[in-house]
Design an enzyme around this catalytic site. Sequence first.
Site, PDB file in Angstrom:
ATOM      1  N   HIS A  74       0.653  -1.543  -0.153  1.00 36.31           N
ATOM      2  CA  HIS A  74      -0.103   0.079   0.134  1.00 36.31           C
ATOM      3  C   HIS A  74       1.015   1.044  -0.094  1.00 36.31           C
ATOM      4  CE1 HIS A  74       0.238  -0.667   4.629  1.00 36.31           C
ATOM      5  NE2 HIS A  74       0.329   1.480   4.191  1.00 36.31           N
ATOM      6  N   ASP A 108      -0.198  -7.995   1.877  1.00 35.47           N
ATOM      7  CA  ASP A 108       0.952  -6.250   1.812  1.00 35.47           C
ATOM      8  C   ASP A 108       1.666  -5.778   1.278  1.00 35.47           C
ATOM      9  OD1 ASP A 108       0.156  -3.876   1.054  1.00 35.47           O
ATOM     10  OD2 ASP A 108      -0.176  -2.968   3.732  1.00 35.47           O
ATOM     11  N   GLY A 127       3.333   6.574   7.759  1.00 43.51           N
ATOM     12  CA  GLY A 127       5.396   7.199   6.953  1.00 43.51           C
ATOM     13  C   GLY A 127       5.993   6.051   7.554  1.00 43.51           C
ATOM     14  N   ASN A 128       5.271   4.910   8.801  1.00 41.98           N
ATOM     15  CA  ASN A 128       6.347   3.807   9.563  1.00 41.98           C
ATOM     16  C   ASN A 128       6.386   2.422   8.475  1.00 41.98           C
ATOM     17  OD1 ASN A 128       6.472   5.922  13.002  1.00 41.98           O
ATOM     18  ND2 ASN A 128       7.984   4.049  11.312  1.00 41.98           N
ATOM     19  N   SER A 129       4.786   2.904   7.844  1.00 45.27           N
ATOM     20  CA  SER A 129       3.695   2.142   7.302  1.00 45.27           C
ATOM     21  C   SER A 129       5.532   1.030   6.613  1.00 45.27           C
ATOM     22  CB  SER A 129       2.893   2.205   6.232  1.00 45.27           C
ATOM     23  OG  SER A 129       1.713   2.574   6.716  1.00 45.27           O
ATOM     24  N   GLY A 151      -8.467 -26.358  -2.447  1.00 44.19           N
ATOM     25  CA  GLY A 151     -10.006 -26.332  -2.365  1.00 44.19           C
ATOM     26  C   GLY A 151     -11.480 -26.600  -2.224  1.00 44.19           C
ATOM     27  N   VAL A 152     -11.319 -25.905  -0.730  1.00 45.12           N
ATOM     28  CA  VAL A 152     -12.492 -26.384   0.317  1.00 45.12           C
ATOM     29  C   VAL A 152     -12.696 -25.157   1.036  1.00 45.12           C
ATOM     30  CG1 VAL A 152     -11.639 -28.545   1.402  1.00 45.12           C
ATOM     31  CG2 VAL A 152     -10.602 -26.472   2.488  1.00 45.12           C
ATOM     32  N   ILE A 163     -14.040 -23.366   3.880  1.00 45.76           N
ATOM     33  CA  ILE A 163     -13.594 -24.919   5.774  1.00 45.76           C
ATOM     34  C   ILE A 163     -14.710 -23.424   6.634  1.00 45.76           C
ATOM     35  CG2 ILE A 163     -11.895 -25.294   5.219  1.00 45.76           C
ATOM     36  CD1 ILE A 163     -10.539 -23.005   6.685  1.00 45.76           C
TER      37      ILE A 163
END
Length: 516
Positions: free
Chosen positions: A137, A167, A239-241, A297-298, A300
């Site tokens: 992001h 992300d 800004g820490n992202s 392919g389940v 749940i």
Amino acid sequence: MRLATLILSATVATAPLTLPQLAMAQPQPAPAPSAPTPVAPAPSAATPESFAPLARRLLPSVVNIQTNQTLQARGNRPDAPEMPQAPPGSPFEELFRDFFERNRPPGMRPGQPQRRQQSQGSGFIIDASGIVVTNNHVIDGADEINVVLQDNTTLKAELIGTDQRTDLAVLRVKSEKPLPTVAFGDSDRAEVGDWVLAIGNPLGFGGSVTSGIVSARGRNINAGPYDDFIQTDAAINRGNSGGPLFNVQGEVIGINTAIVSPSGGSIGIGFAIPSNLAKNVVAQLQDGGKVRRGWLGVNIQQVTDEIAESLGLQGGGRGALVARAQEGGPAAQGGIQNGDVILRFNGHDVREMRQLPRVVAETPVGTKAPVVVWRDGREQTLELTVAELPAEQQAAGGAPEQPRPGAALELSGLGLKVAPVSPETRERFSLKEDARGVVVTEVAPGSSAAERGLSAGDLIVEVQQNRVSTPQEVQEQLARLRRQNRPSALLLIETGQGQRFVPLRLAPEGGGGSPG
């Protein structure tokens, strides 16, 4: 100065005592000359006296990421969107709002077109040749990405690859000399209470260091199918992202990604992607620019205590209940059936439903994986071959998927068929966009539901004052009431005329299989 002195005095006065200090603070009888009391050695310090040497070593490897984005003109419509739309309540909702307001050019009114937009984030270097890791992001939609080193050197970055589900993004910069690096550590060894350092570019101030502890592990903040965040109280702000979360050995154990805040500032609730989740994703992005994930392919769902009891599963709610093994999928081909409870996958215990998608996704495609399931009152071991998650698949392998749009589930003994609220059922029954609950698709003539006036298109909002959002949840609530020998179920029904409570007689079930 007086305030600072008072704070310092209070800090010193309330500092916790070490074990040797406690021993000295207690009055002790004098030891007999013939039997001197041995003095226990002081415990080794768990925390350094200062984080300065560690910060000095780590700061050069943490970078500031600056991006530029060209936004298309939107005309002068007053309702034109001003910013990316984050989900309501998302940690990024207020971040986006504050950022766009702060960066609107002088004199520009809301709704007027904007041509260029700038943003800043953080990242860290993992390879001396110039490989940088950050959040997706931070760079999403950017036309130009620049990486600013600690000495203010600015390098143009090339985007190698991104992964929206976790992300994460990987960049490459070119430098005339080798760049300082940091290494990933083992996030599984991080315990609640361990000291951590967060380094990044909060609010555009450049390299900043904050300290705190690991507040919690395995947090699910509904950011994606593989949520397993480390929570920390180390100050994390806008800004820490994309910046690193370090342990006291200087290893990256997390990537700072999100905060919870009513004001947009740090309140001590920050979340970091664990390094053990990030390492595999980063390696694949670095090698090929994309991520290949395992897939079963389940569909749940969570195993509740009631479901566990009904299945004879000891130890309460654990594992992942298979609501549907998709026809032709790896699970079905390996012998997984609707109603199985997956307890262990490829050597990993599945304590909660949400653990399975992550474990499956991290399993290399083509792996022959042993799977322990609970079926017919006992454990059984199967083997299946993990396939690759299809590109068009909306939910990850093993991730809880919504039932197929419009697929109806019969509520045996009530004379009802119900389905999830979906675009198809919204259109079919003219439901409102904000409709919530489970939609009735068919009412059997002469049934208890028909006698009470229920009809197709009605919404079941609650069962016995418990909110429901899927047909399976309705089925679970009815099963619970039957186990309690209740004669009826109280449903909250919503129609075009409003909401009403409707009691329905609970006739014995006439069969019916596992959900799916």
